[in-house]
Design a protein around this motif. Structure first.
Motif, PDB file in Angstrom:
ATOM      1  N   LYS A 180     -32.313  34.536  27.831  1.00 45.97           N
ATOM      2  CA  LYS A 180     -32.847  34.252  26.502  1.00 45.97           C
ATOM      3  C   LYS A 180     -32.548  35.372  25.517  1.00 45.97           C
ATOM      4  N   ARG A 181     -32.416  36.606  26.001  1.00 49.35           N
ATOM      5  CA  ARG A 181     -32.196  37.764  25.128  1.00 49.35           C
ATOM      6  C   ARG A 181     -30.926  37.631  24.296  1.00 49.35           C
ATOM      7  N   TYR A 182     -29.978  36.772  24.719  1.00 47.76           N
ATOM      8  CA  TYR A 182     -28.714  36.624  24.000  1.00 47.76           C
ATOM      9  C   TYR A 182     -28.669  35.399  23.084  1.00 47.76           C
ATOM     10  N   ASN A 183     -29.806  34.766  22.851  1.00 53.75           N
ATOM     11  CA  ASN A 183     -29.833  33.622  21.944  1.00 53.75           C
ATOM     12  C   ASN A 183     -29.480  34.066  20.527  1.00 53.75           C
ATOM     13  N   MET A 184     -28.393  33.533  19.998  1.00 54.10           N
ATOM     14  CA  MET A 184     -27.953  33.892  18.649  1.00 54.10           C
ATOM     15  C   MET A 184     -26.938  32.858  18.190  1.00 54.10           C
ATOM     16  N   TRP A 185     -26.601  32.885  16.917  1.00 56.84           N
ATOM     17  CA  TRP A 185     -25.626  31.923  16.399  1.00 56.84           C
ATOM     18  C   TRP A 185     -24.737  32.565  15.345  1.00 56.84           C
ATOM     19  N   GLY A 186     -23.555  31.967  15.180  1.00 57.31           N
ATOM     20  CA  GLY A 186     -22.548  32.476  14.247  1.00 57.31           C
ATOM     21  C   GLY A 186     -21.198  31.925  14.648  1.00 57.31           C
ATOM     22  N   ASN A 187     -20.224  32.812  14.852  1.00 48.15           N
ATOM     23  CA  ASN A 187     -18.937  32.363  15.366  1.00 48.15           C
ATOM     24  C   ASN A 187     -18.152  33.554  15.897  1.00 48.15           C
TER      25      ASN A 187
END
Length: 359
Positions: free
Chosen positions: A308-315
């Motif tokens: 869960k620690r790496y939940n992120m968004w972008g590209n």
């Protein structure tokens, strides 16, 4: 850990990763959090004889797909385009002829704008798909570095040399060909070249004065620094005209500072409304732990795959570029390794920076 110590840890880990990797000639990292009071903007390596500098623009590769998707979202907001529109409405007859033939059936006229945005159209990808015969596109680019590829050239090569993968809406297959088609749709809707639309809709409003579309436009204001060197299979490709092939799929050149400005404008609903951004969250499964919406890549926690620690968004892009927002940390991660096929290394760097901030 106090802020000063975290900043020192971020910098030391970044420089250590880059300095021990002989394949990385220059690299960039920006970590920013208003809440945590952190702003780190770093560079390592060289461009030509010049030491890399943090404000130097670089080739963003597929991070540019988010720019294309935001332009489409703005056109939808304006009522000039719909995600449900069939793309054939906006393309000429030569372009749509046999564009998407799968197992003997032509599905071209079933492709909608939304299918291209989240890679569910099923069409081929000129960049990574293997041709039925002959050399893959990367080999052709390296053989003819001075050749100028228009988006139509790339799409035509795809039609002649590659095969489609499934009917629209029935799977996921990453496609640069699809984003070139979106660029042409944008041009048809606006009556302007894609690079001019980027300038009017994004670069000018956000004050991204040093950003531009490689081999298609110049920045509003020239940077004090040259574009960072970019490498393909140990070949310095910085001045290769063949990079024109990236167009709407990743041809944007920008500095970390200006990419941060763009990403903050998206996150804070300055360039798009909250509702418009939510509509871009039409997720398709890219890979275990990774979903893809309209020009947006999302890492989400998956048992045995991604914490869960790496939940992120972008590209992210094939040259090790990345531009992500981490909601839990309220932190932005932007940067590049400027080396072809270093996309996994770029993501690994972001994960290390997340780990450092969570200590």
């Amino acid at each position: 850990m106090i802020v000063k110590e975290k900043i020192h840890l971020l910098e030391s880990q970044f420089r250590k990763m880059v300095q021990k990797d002989n394949n990385v000639h220059n690299a960039y990292l920006l970590v920013h959090s208003d809440r945590k009071g952190i702003h780190v903007n770093l560079a390592e390596g060289i461009t030509g004889e010049m030491k890399a500098t943090a404000n130097q623009p670089y080739y963003v590769a597929s991070v540019g797909k988010m720019f294309t998707a935001v332009v489409v979202a703005k056109l939808v907001e304006e009522g000039n385009l719909s995600y449900e529109d069939f793309i054939a409405r906006y393309l000429d007859e030569d372009m749509v002829q046999a564009l998407h033939v799968y197992e003997g059936t032509d599905y071209t006229y079933d492709i909608k704008v939304k299918h291209l945005l989240n890679h569910t159209a099923g069409i081929h990808d000129f960049f990574e798909d293997k041709p039925k015969e002959g050399k893959p596109i990367v080999d052709l680019l390296l053989e003819e570095p001075d050749r100028y590829w228009t988006p139509r050239d790339a799409i035509q090569w795809s039609k002649e040399n590659l095969t489609s993968h499934f009917p629209p809406g029935e799977g996921f297959h990453y496609s640069d060909t699809g984003y070139h088609l979106l660029g042409l749709v944008i041009e048809q809707v606006t009556g302007e070249p894609f690079q001019e639309v980027l300038k009017q809709y994004i670069f000018q409003p956000l004050g991204m004065k040093n950003s531009y579309l490689l081999h298609y436009s110049t920045p509003i204001q020239e940077s004090n620094y040259p574009m960072a060197d970019v490498f393909i299979n140990d070949n310095k490709a910085t001045n290769y005209r063949c990079l024109s092939i990236d167009y709407a799929g990743g041809g944007v050149v920008a500095s970390s500072k200006e990419l941060l400005r763009f990403m903050k404008a998206v996150v804070n609903h300055e360039i798009l409304s909250k509702e418009a951004l939510e509509r871009m969250h039409d997720w398709a499964k890219f890979a275990p732990g990774i979903d893809y919406g309209y020009g947006i890549m999302k890492f989400k926690s998956t048992p045995l795959v991604l914490p869960k620690r790496y939940n992120m968004w972008g590209n992210a892009g094939i040259t090790g570029t990345f531009m992500f927002y981490h909601p839990e940390l309220e932190t932005y991660f932007v940067g590049s390794l400027n080396n072809y096929l270093d996309h996994r290394k770029g993501i690994k760097m972001v994960f290390k920076m997340v780990d450092a901030l969570m200590k």
